[in-house]
Design a protein around this motif. Structure first.
Motif, PDB file in Angstrom:
ATOM      1  N   ILE A 220      43.442  27.026 -22.874  1.00  0.00           N
ATOM      2  CA  ILE A 220      42.360  26.816 -21.704  1.00  0.00           C
ATOM      3  C   ILE A 220      41.473  25.653 -22.015  1.00  0.00           C
ATOM      4  O   ILE A 220      40.630  25.801 -23.248  1.00  0.00           O
ATOM      5  N   VAL A 221      41.264  24.927 -21.367  1.00  0.00           N
ATOM      6  CA  VAL A 221      40.598  23.582 -21.561  1.00  0.00           C
ATOM      7  C   VAL A 221      39.490  23.437 -20.434  1.00  0.00           C
ATOM      8  O   VAL A 221      39.624  23.614 -19.406  1.00  0.00           O
ATOM      9  N   ALA A 222      38.336  23.107 -21.274  1.00  0.00           N
ATOM     10  CA  ALA A 222      37.006  22.874 -20.176  1.00  0.00           C
ATOM     11  C   ALA A 222      36.997  21.400 -19.832  1.00  0.00           C
ATOM     12  O   ALA A 222      36.917  20.602 -20.748  1.00  0.00           O
ATOM     13  N   CYS A 223      37.055  21.016 -18.542  1.00  0.00           N
ATOM     14  CA  CYS A 223      37.053  19.707 -18.131  1.00  0.00           C
ATOM     15  C   CYS A 223      35.884  19.505 -17.006  1.00  0.00           C
ATOM     16  O   CYS A 223      35.029  20.258 -16.986  1.00  0.00           O
ATOM     17  N   ASP A 224      35.737  18.469 -16.651  1.00  0.00           N
ATOM     18  CA  ASP A 224      34.831  18.044 -15.473  1.00  0.00           C
ATOM     19  C   ASP A 224      34.929  18.901 -14.208  1.00  0.00           C
ATOM     20  O   ASP A 224      35.576  18.706 -13.269  1.00  0.00           O
ATOM     21  N   GLY A 225      34.173  20.151 -14.133  1.00  0.00           N
ATOM     22  CA  GLY A 225      34.354  20.835 -12.727  1.00  0.00           C
ATOM     23  C   GLY A 225      35.453  21.805 -12.735  1.00  0.00           C
ATOM     24  O   GLY A 225      35.622  22.621 -11.807  1.00  0.00           O
ATOM     25  N   VAL A 226      36.476  21.982 -13.757  1.00  0.00           N
ATOM     26  CA  VAL A 226      37.472  22.523 -13.761  1.00  0.00           C
ATOM     27  C   VAL A 226      37.736  23.182 -15.277  1.00  0.00           C
ATOM     28  O   VAL A 226      37.727  22.612 -16.031  1.00  0.00           O
ATOM     29  N   ALA A 227      38.447  24.193 -15.145  1.00  0.00           N
ATOM     30  CA  ALA A 227      39.241  24.731 -16.586  1.00  0.00           C
ATOM     31  C   ALA A 227      40.670  24.557 -16.301  1.00  0.00           C
ATOM     32  O   ALA A 227      41.251  25.031 -15.290  1.00  0.00           O
ATOM     33  N   GLY A 228      41.349  23.941 -17.238  1.00  0.00           N
ATOM     34  CA  GLY A 228      42.698  23.637 -17.214  1.00  0.00           C
ATOM     35  C   GLY A 228      43.459  24.596 -17.934  1.00  0.00           C
ATOM     36  O   GLY A 228      43.121  24.985 -18.899  1.00  0.00           O
ATOM     37  N   VAL A 229      44.464  25.223 -17.429  1.00  0.00           N
ATOM     38  CA  VAL A 229      45.499  26.191 -18.214  1.00  0.00           C
ATOM     39  C   VAL A 229      46.917  25.532 -18.576  1.00  0.00           C
ATOM     40  O   VAL A 229      47.321  24.941 -17.863  1.00  0.00           O
ATOM     41  N   VAL A 230      47.059  25.187 -19.823  1.00  0.00           N
ATOM     42  CA  VAL A 230      48.051  24.627 -20.336  1.00  0.00           C
ATOM     43  C   VAL A 230      48.966  24.942 -21.104  1.00  0.00           C
ATOM     44  O   VAL A 230      48.601  26.039 -21.996  1.00  0.00           O
ATOM     45  N   ASP A 231      50.275  24.959 -20.812  1.00  0.00           N
ATOM     46  CA  ASP A 231      51.408  25.431 -21.841  1.00  0.00           C
ATOM     47  C   ASP A 231      51.386  24.840 -23.125  1.00  0.00           C
ATOM     48  O   ASP A 231      51.582  23.603 -23.288  1.00  0.00           O
TER      49      ASP A 231
END
Length: 333
Positions: A220-231
């Motif tokens: 789970i990655v914190a980015c600009d305005g979103v959280a990304g869910v990555v395999d």
């Protein structure tokens, strides 16, 4: 009273409208721990010492894990402290210092045990249980410094390139490092001491915080305005989740299967429910503008976020915290 930005208010209203009427928020700010003035960065839970540790402008501040605790100075060692964390089974504390380009190991009382050279502007640090090493992300230097906790020595570095932010480890020998200016995750084989893959983060710009989630082996990655869910195995972006602006951390509670992403610009905290199949946003909690980093205590389920009211900038300089306003917010149920 905490003031939220117009964007944050709109975000919370939109999320509330899309949720069942009976789903009242379960998390809220339950305490505020006051501490000395000054800037801050990362925070961690030191269970062995029964306290929180916050990287500050010149060292670290410690807070007892008790309601209403007041912050006290733990150590001071060179300016622009970033990570402050318990290591060696809680027997020691490591602090990274960006100005001095070093990491310092202390005993639990704050006495210096070793000063270790790093690359330029050391930022976040993470302990790898498999190797016994601490990995220090050198933000400006673009490399990862390796520290052997047994010998208390720097034992090399791994070139990565770019502006390095936070990192996470999977416990099986790999580290995942956010490269902020390239919007990618660098995958490191710690034993081989090299980058073995790079995951481009499509739709997830400027990554800062990151957490490894064993359920589904995801990041789970914190980015600009979103959280990304990555395999974590393939680097595939599984989904992005809209959060507030200004995130600088991710924390995962493995007991309750919840991940938290703070948005300091909007003053909100995203609560994500994690299962083997999916990661979904379940709550958006009002915190305070400036609350951008965090730590979670799996024993209590409480989330801790440093914050302060920022004074107006003078002569174009960077804003500084207003006197008497530094706190650690405690979010609980």
């Amino acid at each position: 009273m905490t003031r939220l930005s117009t964007a944050a208010c709109a975000l919370m209203l939109a999320l509330a409208a899309s949720s069942p009427a009976s789903a009242a928020p379960a998390h809220k700010v339950v305490d505020r721990l006051s501490g000395p003035d000054g800037s801050w960065d990362y925070i961690s839970v030191d269970h062995a010492g029964g306290r929180l540790l916050v990287g500050r402008g010149d060292g670290a501040t410690a807070f007892a894990l008790t309601p209403g605790a007041k912050g006290t100075a733990f150590a001071s060692g060179g300016g622009r402290a970033h990570a402050a964390m318990a290591v060696n089974a809680g027997k020691e504390v490591l602090i990274t210092y960006g100005v001095a380009n070093k990491a310092v190991l202390y005993d639990q009382a704050g006495a210096v045990l070793a000063e270790l050279a790093t690359g330029a502007n050391p930022d976040d640090a993470v302990a790898d249980p498999k190797s016994g090493l601490v990995l220090v992300m050198d933000h400006t230097g673009g490399e990862v410094t390796l520290i052997d906790l047994k010998t208390r020595k720097s034992v090399g570095s791994i070139p990565v390139g770019g502006a390095l932010e936070a990192a996470a480890v999977d416990g099986a020998g790999r580290a995942f490092v956010n490269v902020e200016d390239k919007s990618e995750i660098a995958v490191i084989d710690i034993a081989a001491r090299k980058v073995v893959a790079r995951y481009p983060l499509a739709g997830c710009e400027g990554p800062t915080g990151i957490a490894y989630v064993p359920e589904g082996k995801r990041l789970i990655v914190a980015c600009d305005g979103v959280a990304g869910v990555v395999d974590a195995a393939t680097g595939k972006m599984l989904k992005t989740i809209k959060i507030g602006d200004g995130a600088d951390g991710v924390a995962y509670d493995p007991v309750r299967k919840l991940a938290y992403v703070p948005a300091g610009r909007d003053g909100v905290l995203a609560v994500l429910s994690v299962s083997a199949k999916d990661v979904v946003l379940t709550e958006t909690v009002a915190t305070q503008v400036g609350a951008r980093t965090l730590a979670v205590d799996p024993e209590s389920g409480k989330v801790y976020l440093p914050a302060a009211t920022m004074a107006a900038p003078v002569n174009g300089k960077r804003p500084v915290p207003a006197p008497g306003t530094f706190v650690v917010l405690v979010v609980g149920q």
